[in-house]
Write a protein that holds these residues in place. Sequence first.
Motif, PDB file in Angstrom:
ATOM      1  N   LEU A 165     -11.346  -4.973 -45.102  1.00  3.94           N
ATOM      2  CA  LEU A 165     -10.402  -4.991 -43.984  1.00  3.94           C
ATOM      3  C   LEU A 165      -9.568  -6.275 -43.996  1.00  3.94           C
ATOM      4  O   LEU A 165      -8.357  -6.237 -43.754  1.00  3.94           O
ATOM      5  N   VAL A 166     -10.211  -7.405 -44.262  1.00  2.00           N
ATOM      6  CA  VAL A 166      -9.473  -8.671 -44.348  1.00  2.00           C
ATOM      7  C   VAL A 166      -8.389  -8.571 -45.415  1.00  2.00           C
ATOM      8  O   VAL A 166      -7.230  -8.955 -45.198  1.00  2.00           O
ATOM      9  N   ASP A 167      -8.746  -8.031 -46.579  1.00  2.00           N
ATOM     10  CA  ASP A 167      -7.794  -7.940 -47.688  1.00  2.00           C
ATOM     11  C   ASP A 167      -6.657  -6.969 -47.390  1.00  2.00           C
ATOM     12  O   ASP A 167      -5.586  -7.063 -48.005  1.00  2.00           O
ATOM     13  N   ALA A 168      -6.877  -6.037 -46.468  1.00  2.00           N
ATOM     14  CA  ALA A 168      -5.815  -5.100 -46.076  1.00  2.00           C
ATOM     15  C   ALA A 168      -4.979  -5.653 -44.924  1.00  2.00           C
ATOM     16  O   ALA A 168      -4.098  -4.956 -44.412  1.00  2.00           O
ATOM     17  N   GLY A 169      -5.263  -6.893 -44.514  1.00  2.00           N
ATOM     18  CA  GLY A 169      -4.482  -7.524 -43.450  1.00  2.00           C
ATOM     19  C   GLY A 169      -4.849  -7.061 -42.056  1.00  2.00           C
ATOM     20  O   GLY A 169      -4.005  -7.080 -41.154  1.00  2.00           O
ATOM     21  N   ALA A 170      -6.100  -6.642 -41.846  1.00  2.00           N
ATOM     22  CA  ALA A 170      -6.513  -6.124 -40.538  1.00  2.00           C
ATOM     23  C   ALA A 170      -6.410  -7.198 -39.455  1.00  2.00           C
ATOM     24  O   ALA A 170      -6.838  -8.335 -39.645  1.00  2.00           O
ATOM     25  N   ARG A 171      -5.835  -6.819 -38.308  1.00  2.00           N
ATOM     26  CA  ARG A 171      -5.677  -7.735 -37.177  1.00  2.00           C
ATOM     27  C   ARG A 171      -5.531  -6.904 -35.901  1.00  2.00           C
ATOM     28  O   ARG A 171      -5.554  -5.677 -35.939  1.00  2.00           O
ATOM     29  N   ASP A 172      -5.378  -7.588 -34.783  1.00  2.00           N
ATOM     30  CA  ASP A 172      -5.173  -6.934 -33.480  1.00  2.00           C
ATOM     31  C   ASP A 172      -6.266  -5.901 -33.198  1.00  2.00           C
ATOM     32  O   ASP A 172      -5.999  -4.720 -32.956  1.00  2.00           O
ATOM     33  N   PHE A 173      -7.502  -6.363 -33.222  1.00  2.00           N
ATOM     34  CA  PHE A 173      -8.642  -5.464 -33.031  1.00  2.00           C
ATOM     35  C   PHE A 173      -8.782  -5.060 -31.563  1.00  2.00           C
ATOM     36  O   PHE A 173      -8.572  -5.865 -30.652  1.00  2.00           O
ATOM     37  N   THR A 174      -9.156  -3.808 -31.360  1.00  2.00           N
ATOM     38  CA  THR A 174      -9.494  -3.294 -30.035  1.00  2.00           C
ATOM     39  C   THR A 174     -10.762  -2.464 -30.167  1.00  2.00           C
ATOM     40  O   THR A 174     -11.083  -1.966 -31.260  1.00  2.00           O
ATOM     41  N   VAL A 175     -11.487  -2.318 -29.068  1.00  2.76           N
ATOM     42  CA  VAL A 175     -12.701  -1.499 -29.079  1.00  2.76           C
ATOM     43  C   VAL A 175     -12.711  -0.576 -27.869  1.00  2.76           C
ATOM     44  O   VAL A 175     -12.128  -0.884 -26.829  1.00  2.76           O
ATOM     45  N   VAL A 176     -13.371   0.552 -28.040  1.00  3.66           N
ATOM     46  CA  VAL A 176     -13.700   1.441 -26.930  1.00  3.66           C
ATOM     47  C   VAL A 176     -15.212   1.387 -26.795  1.00  3.66           C
ATOM     48  O   VAL A 176     -15.937   1.795 -27.706  1.00  3.66           O
ATOM     49  N   ASP A 177     -15.680   0.845 -25.675  1.00  9.60           N
ATOM     50  CA  ASP A 177     -17.101   0.575 -25.469  1.00  9.60           C
ATOM     51  C   ASP A 177     -17.585   1.371 -24.255  1.00  9.60           C
ATOM     52  O   ASP A 177     -17.708   0.836 -23.148  1.00  9.60           O
ATOM     53  N   PRO A 178     -17.874   2.677 -24.437  1.00 11.98           N
ATOM     54  CA  PRO A 178     -18.179   3.534 -23.287  1.00 11.98           C
ATOM     55  C   PRO A 178     -19.614   3.371 -22.791  1.00 11.98           C
ATOM     56  O   PRO A 178     -20.489   2.874 -23.505  1.00 11.98           O
ATOM     57  N   SER A 179     -19.836   3.829 -21.583  1.00  9.16           N
ATOM     58  CA  SER A 179     -21.192   3.922 -21.056  1.00  9.16           C
ATOM     59  C   SER A 179     -21.869   5.136 -21.686  1.00  9.16           C
ATOM     60  O   SER A 179     -21.196   6.031 -22.208  1.00  9.16           O
ATOM     61  N   PRO A 180     -23.197   5.212 -21.662  1.00  2.00           N
ATOM     62  CA  PRO A 180     -23.891   6.351 -22.281  1.00  2.00           C
ATOM     63  C   PRO A 180     -23.427   7.708 -21.756  1.00  2.00           C
ATOM     64  O   PRO A 180     -23.364   8.679 -22.517  1.00  2.00           O
ATOM     65  N   SER A 181     -23.057   7.790 -20.493  1.00  2.00           N
ATOM     66  CA  SER A 181     -22.646   9.076 -19.922  1.00  2.00           C
ATOM     67  C   SER A 181     -21.255   9.506 -20.387  1.00  2.00           C
ATOM     68  O   SER A 181     -20.893  10.678 -20.264  1.00  2.00           O
ATOM     69  N   ASN A 182     -20.482   8.574 -20.933  1.00  2.00           N
ATOM     70  CA  ASN A 182     -19.112   8.888 -21.357  1.00  2.00           C
ATOM     71  C   ASN A 182     -18.936   8.885 -22.873  1.00  2.00           C
ATOM     72  O   ASN A 182     -17.805   8.912 -23.356  1.00  2.00           O
ATOM     73  N   ILE A 183     -20.036   8.877 -23.614  1.00  4.19           N
ATOM     74  CA  ILE A 183     -19.938   8.685 -25.051  1.00  4.19           C
ATOM     75  C   ILE A 183     -19.258   9.854 -25.762  1.00  4.19           C
ATOM     76  O   ILE A 183     -18.653   9.680 -26.823  1.00  4.19           O
ATOM     77  N   ILE A 184     -19.314  11.061 -25.186  1.00  5.44           N
ATOM     78  CA  ILE A 184     -18.651  12.215 -25.800  1.00  5.44           C
ATOM     79  C   ILE A 184     -17.199  12.303 -25.344  1.00  5.44           C
ATOM     80  O   ILE A 184     -16.283  12.485 -26.156  1.00  5.44           O
ATOM     81  N   ALA A 185     -16.969  12.129 -24.050  1.00 10.24           N
ATOM     82  CA  ALA A 185     -15.597  12.191 -23.525  1.00 10.24           C
ATOM     83  C   ALA A 185     -14.757  11.016 -24.018  1.00 10.24           C
ATOM     84  O   ALA A 185     -13.555  11.156 -24.267  1.00 10.24           O
ATOM     85  N   THR A 186     -15.395   9.857 -24.170  1.00 13.11           N
ATOM     86  CA  THR A 186     -14.699   8.652 -24.642  1.00 13.11           C
ATOM     87  C   THR A 186     -15.491   8.072 -25.807  1.00 13.11           C
ATOM     88  O   THR A 186     -16.339   7.200 -25.624  1.00 13.11           O
ATOM     89  N   PRO A 187     -15.262   8.550 -27.032  1.00 14.51           N
ATOM     90  CA  PRO A 187     -16.068   8.125 -28.178  1.00 14.51           C
ATOM     91  C   PRO A 187     -15.946   6.625 -28.453  1.00 14.51           C
ATOM     92  O   PRO A 187     -14.854   6.054 -28.304  1.00 14.51           O
ATOM     93  N   PRO A 188     -17.044   5.982 -28.827  1.00 14.72           N
ATOM     94  CA  PRO A 188     -16.973   4.578 -29.247  1.00 14.72           C
ATOM     95  C   PRO A 188     -16.020   4.448 -30.436  1.00 14.72           C
ATOM     96  O   PRO A 188     -16.010   5.303 -31.329  1.00 14.72           O
ATOM     97  N   ALA A 189     -15.231   3.392 -30.450  1.00 18.74           N
ATOM     98  CA  ALA A 189     -14.234   3.260 -31.515  1.00 18.74           C
ATOM     99  C   ALA A 189     -13.850   1.806 -31.719  1.00 18.74           C
ATOM    100  O   ALA A 189     -13.934   0.980 -30.808  1.00 18.74           O
ATOM    101  N   ILE A 190     -13.422   1.517 -32.936  1.00 19.61           N
ATOM    102  CA  ILE A 190     -12.823   0.231 -33.287  1.00 19.61           C
ATOM    103  C   ILE A 190     -11.446   0.523 -33.868  1.00 19.61           C
ATOM    104  O   ILE A 190     -11.311   1.353 -34.778  1.00 19.61           O
ATOM    105  N   GLY A 191     -10.431  -0.138 -33.337  1.00 22.92           N
ATOM    106  CA  GLY A 191      -9.071   0.043 -33.834  1.00 22.92           C
ATOM    107  C   GLY A 191      -8.499  -1.272 -34.321  1.00 22.92           C
ATOM    108  O   GLY A 191      -8.873  -2.344 -33.845  1.00 22.92           O
ATOM    109  N   PHE A 192      -7.591  -1.199 -35.284  1.00 21.79           N
ATOM    110  CA  PHE A 192      -6.964  -2.404 -35.818  1.00 21.79           C
ATOM    111  C   PHE A 192      -5.694  -2.011 -36.567  1.00 21.79           C
ATOM    112  O   PHE A 192      -5.506  -0.852 -36.955  1.00 21.79           O
ATOM    113  N   THR A 193      -4.832  -2.987 -36.757  1.00 23.98           N
ATOM    114  CA  THR A 193      -3.593  -2.798 -37.509  1.00 23.98           C
ATOM    115  C   THR A 193      -3.775  -3.349 -38.915  1.00 23.98           C
ATOM    116  O   THR A 193      -4.382  -4.405 -39.099  1.00 23.98           O
TER     117      THR A 193
END
Length: 265
Positions: A165-193
């Motif tokens: 990821l570093v070598d691909a220039g990954a930056r501007d990280f964001t995360v989706v950190d749901p509660s256990p009850s929302n894990i299907i409706a709002t899947p855990p995720a890591i995003g980056f540019t």
Amino acid sequence: MDTQAIRAQMPTLVRGHVPSNVRSFKFNIFDGQPKVSTLGFHVDPKPFEGKVIATTDEAIVVKTGRAEFAVLDKALVTDVPDEGAKVQVEPYARRRFDGLRADTPEESTEFTADGQPYTVKRLILGSAPAKLPIPEPQCPELQELIHQLEQLPAPDGFRRITHLLVDAGARDFTVVDPSPSNIIATPPAIGFTVASAKFQGRVTVLYERGLDTYAVELHREGELVERVDEVFFDTLGQMLERLIDDGSWRLIRVQRLSGRKPVQH
């Protein structure tokens, strides 16, 4: 580069560049393959300077010491200098997201019994971590994804996925950190540019609870351009390599410090 052929040619190539009172010489070959220490773990070579003393169709030979040489794969160098030129050479080294080498010792502040601060540097031999620049999440599945990205190897076997990821220039990280009850409706995720020759845009890695797999999405200018489902944890590195890794990290950066001096007649 045919390393066996180069090894056989080296005595001829360095002739005239080794002092007459020296019976042997040493050389390192830089051909894009990982360097391994005598203890068996991967190491990242340091930049060095030297003088180009020979070139072949496949290699550039740089004198780095009294009887020490470096052999560079000509297909990987960013510049092919003339013989006689002084150069600075920077082989690939794994890096962290802050731009520092991944083998940089980690610093922390400790305190003596009377409260006086002091700095401790820690370096684990063979360790070159690239920790994601994101806060510790609460979701266990997101914690596991972070652990896998930081610890699982990339397909080349030298880097971890986060180095990729570093070598691909990954930056501007964001995360989706749901509660256990929302894990299907709002899947855990890591995003980056990322910004590589293969892809420029937004990448998202999502956890799919129903299948216990991951999905990887590529977005460009807000539009979904590709989505890959059912990515198992042990193929995540391979998938990210296919989608965003352009391979330019293998290049050996060569900078000319001076050209060959003109011959005096």
